[in-house]
Design a protein around this motif. Structure first.
Motif, PDB file in Angstrom:
ATOM      1  N   GLY A 260     103.698 -71.813  49.397  1.00  0.00           N
ATOM      2  CA  GLY A 260     102.505 -71.149  48.884  1.00  0.00           C
ATOM      3  C   GLY A 260     101.541 -70.758  49.981  1.00  0.00           C
ATOM      4  N   ILE A 261     101.322 -71.660  50.923  1.00  0.00           N
ATOM      5  CA  ILE A 261     100.423 -71.359  52.041  1.00  0.00           C
ATOM      6  C   ILE A 261     101.006 -70.248  52.905  1.00  0.00           C
ATOM      7  CG2 ILE A 261      99.384 -72.293  54.143  1.00  0.00           C
ATOM      8  CD1 ILE A 261      99.326 -75.027  52.666  1.00  0.00           C
ATOM      9  N   ASP A 262     102.310 -70.321  53.156  1.00  0.00           N
ATOM     10  CA  ASP A 262     102.965 -69.308  53.978  1.00  0.00           C
ATOM     11  C   ASP A 262     102.872 -67.932  53.322  1.00  0.00           C
ATOM     12  OD1 ASP A 262     104.551 -68.568  56.299  1.00  0.00           O
ATOM     13  OD2 ASP A 262     106.228 -68.304  54.920  1.00  0.00           O
TER      14      ASP A 262
ATOM     15  N   GLU B  58     100.935 -64.656  54.759  1.00  0.00           N
ATOM     16  CA  GLU B  58     101.628 -63.377  54.905  1.00  0.00           C
ATOM     17  C   GLU B  58     100.882 -62.277  54.156  1.00  0.00           C
ATOM     18  OE1 GLU B  58     104.041 -62.273  56.662  1.00  0.00           O
ATOM     19  OE2 GLU B  58     104.671 -64.165  57.589  1.00  0.00           O
ATOM     20  N   ALA B  59     100.366 -62.608  52.978  1.00  0.00           N
ATOM     21  CA  ALA B  59      99.633 -61.620  52.192  1.00  0.00           C
ATOM     22  C   ALA B  59      98.346 -61.211  52.898  1.00  0.00           C
ATOM     23  CB  ALA B  59      99.328 -62.174  50.805  1.00  0.00           C
ATOM     24  N   ILE B  60      97.636 -62.182  53.461  1.00  0.00           N
ATOM     25  CA  ILE B  60      96.403 -61.872  54.192  1.00  0.00           C
ATOM     26  C   ILE B  60      96.705 -60.981  55.393  1.00  0.00           C
ATOM     27  CG2 ILE B  60      94.601 -62.892  55.646  1.00  0.00           C
ATOM     28  CD1 ILE B  60      94.628 -65.304  53.708  1.00  0.00           C
ATOM     29  N   ILE B  61      97.776 -61.287  56.103  1.00  0.00           N
ATOM     30  CA  ILE B  61      98.174 -60.461  57.242  1.00  0.00           C
ATOM     31  C   ILE B  61      98.527 -59.051  56.782  1.00  0.00           C
ATOM     32  CG2 ILE B  61      99.966 -60.138  59.004  1.00  0.00           C
ATOM     33  CD1 ILE B  61     100.040 -63.195  59.311  1.00  0.00           C
TER      34      ILE B  61
ATOM     35  N   LYS C  64      96.925 -54.906  57.336  1.00  0.00           N
ATOM     36  CA  LYS C  64      97.780 -53.803  57.782  1.00  0.00           C
ATOM     37  C   LYS C  64      97.893 -52.718  56.716  1.00  0.00           C
ATOM     38  CE  LYS C  64     100.713 -56.763  60.674  1.00  0.00           C
ATOM     39  NZ  LYS C  64     102.101 -57.268  60.882  1.00  0.00           N
ATOM     40  N   GLY C  65      97.214 -52.921  55.586  1.00  0.00           N
ATOM     41  CA  GLY C  65      97.241 -51.924  54.529  1.00  0.00           C
ATOM     42  C   GLY C  65      98.510 -51.920  53.710  1.00  0.00           C
ATOM     43  N   GLU C  66      99.251 -53.031  53.719  1.00  0.00           N
ATOM     44  CA  GLU C  66     100.534 -53.089  53.015  1.00  0.00           C
ATOM     45  C   GLU C  66     100.437 -53.829  51.678  1.00  0.00           C
ATOM     46  OE1 GLU C  66     103.053 -55.031  55.776  1.00  0.00           O
ATOM     47  OE2 GLU C  66     102.969 -53.427  57.270  1.00  0.00           O
ATOM     48  N   TYR C  67      99.253 -54.276  51.329  1.00  0.00           N
ATOM     49  CA  TYR C  67      99.085 -55.102  50.126  1.00  0.00           C
ATOM     50  C   TYR C  67      97.942 -54.496  49.326  1.00  0.00           C
ATOM     51  CZ  TYR C  67      99.096 -59.568  47.513  1.00  0.00           C
ATOM     52  OH  TYR C  67      99.206 -60.553  46.568  1.00  0.00           O
TER      53      TYR C  67
ATOM     54  N   SER D   4      91.659 -62.517  45.035  1.00  0.00           N
ATOM     55  CA  SER D   4      92.010 -63.089  43.740  1.00  0.00           C
ATOM     56  C   SER D   4      93.495 -62.915  43.455  1.00  0.00           C
ATOM     57  CB  SER D   4      91.185 -62.419  42.636  1.00  0.00           C
ATOM     58  OG  SER D   4      91.507 -62.958  41.374  1.00  0.00           O
ATOM     59  N   LYS D   5      94.013 -61.750  43.796  1.00  0.00           N
ATOM     60  CA  LYS D   5      95.437 -61.484  43.559  1.00  0.00           C
ATOM     61  C   LYS D   5      96.315 -62.377  44.435  1.00  0.00           C
ATOM     62  CE  LYS D   5      98.949 -57.860  43.673  1.00  0.00           C
ATOM     63  NZ  LYS D   5      99.270 -56.462  44.018  1.00  0.00           N
ATOM     64  N   ILE D   6      95.926 -62.571  45.684  1.00  0.00           N
ATOM     65  CA  ILE D   6      96.695 -63.417  46.593  1.00  0.00           C
ATOM     66  C   ILE D   6      96.763 -64.851  46.068  1.00  0.00           C
ATOM     67  CG2 ILE D   6      96.678 -64.490  48.887  1.00  0.00           C
ATOM     68  CD1 ILE D   6      95.555 -61.807  49.945  1.00  0.00           C
ATOM     69  N   ILE D   7      95.617 -65.365  45.615  1.00  0.00           N
ATOM     70  CA  ILE D   7      95.594 -66.728  45.082  1.00  0.00           C
ATOM     71  C   ILE D   7      96.436 -66.817  43.816  1.00  0.00           C
ATOM     72  CG2 ILE D   7      94.141 -68.498  44.029  1.00  0.00           C
ATOM     73  CD1 ILE D   7      91.905 -67.658  45.925  1.00  0.00           C
TER      74      ILE D   7
END
Length: 199
Positions: free
Chosen positions: A155-157, A161-164, A168-171, A136-139
């Motif tokens: 936006g897609i990029d 990046e957020a999903i990646i 990795k535990g960075e988001y 939800s936050k990513i969208i």
């Protein structure tokens, strides 16, 4: 006689070309009961992204798949023509069997441009990291603001990046976030539906 033969050949050529062209149109317009077979990481049925942008996104997701085995597919269509976003998205995910079968580590990002809808589906193998709150936050924070400005590639990029980063535990999710848009079903239990661009 030669003129008649040439005219005949031209007639056959035009008929064949017309049939081929129509078959190509039908190929990129799957029916409701026959969702698209996605053969690339990025499939854009709207002409929103140019060739360079599609290549860059495909390369990024291909590299992500090679290094982690996690598979993310993005599908952009103009409209659902009144069909349920959830129903179509589920059938699309089921048909394409995203991710490795033994890991169920696939992610589908479905973007319905004209309807202003986005849906993210996450496989069981990634639900521990990519939760409904994070989807939800990513969208809301990464994809939608760019789309509202007409920057679809950005936006897609950013969403990719957020999903990646999540894997990795960075988001991380917002604290005390009430996630009212999360849904769950099918074999990929974390679904997020957010209508963007509507005031």
């Amino acid at each position: 006689m030669k003129d008649k033969f040439v005219i005949f050949l031209l007639f056959i050529f035009n008929l064949t070309a017309g049939n081929y062209s129509q078959s190509q149109v039908n190929a990129v317009q799957p029916s409701r009961d026959n969702p698209a077979q996605l053969i690339k990481y990025i499939t854009d049925e709207t002409g929103t992204l140019n060739t360079t942008q599609i290549t860059q996104l495909n390369n990024k997701l291909s590299s992500f798949n090679r290094t982690t085995s996690n598979q993310v597919l993005v599908y952009i269509i103009p409209s659902l023509n009144g069909e349920s976003l959830e129903d179509y998205s589920i059938r699309l995910a089921e048909k394409n069997k995203i991710g490795k079968k033994d890991k169920n580590n696939g992610v589908l990002v479905l973007i319905v441009k004209d309807d202003r809808k986005i849906r993210i589906e996450v496989g069981y193998g990634l639900e521990g990291a990519l939760t409904d709150a994070l989807c939800s936050k990513i969208i809301r924070n990464d994809i939608t603001p760019q789309f509202k400005s007409g920057k679809y590639y950005e936006g897609i990029d950013k969403g990719i990046e957020a999903i990646i980063s999540v894997t990795k535990g960075e988001y991380t999710a917002d604290k005390n976030q009430n996630d009212l848009n999360a849904e769950c079903c099918f074999g990929m239990p974390v679904f997020v539906l957010l209508i963007f661009g509507i005031i």
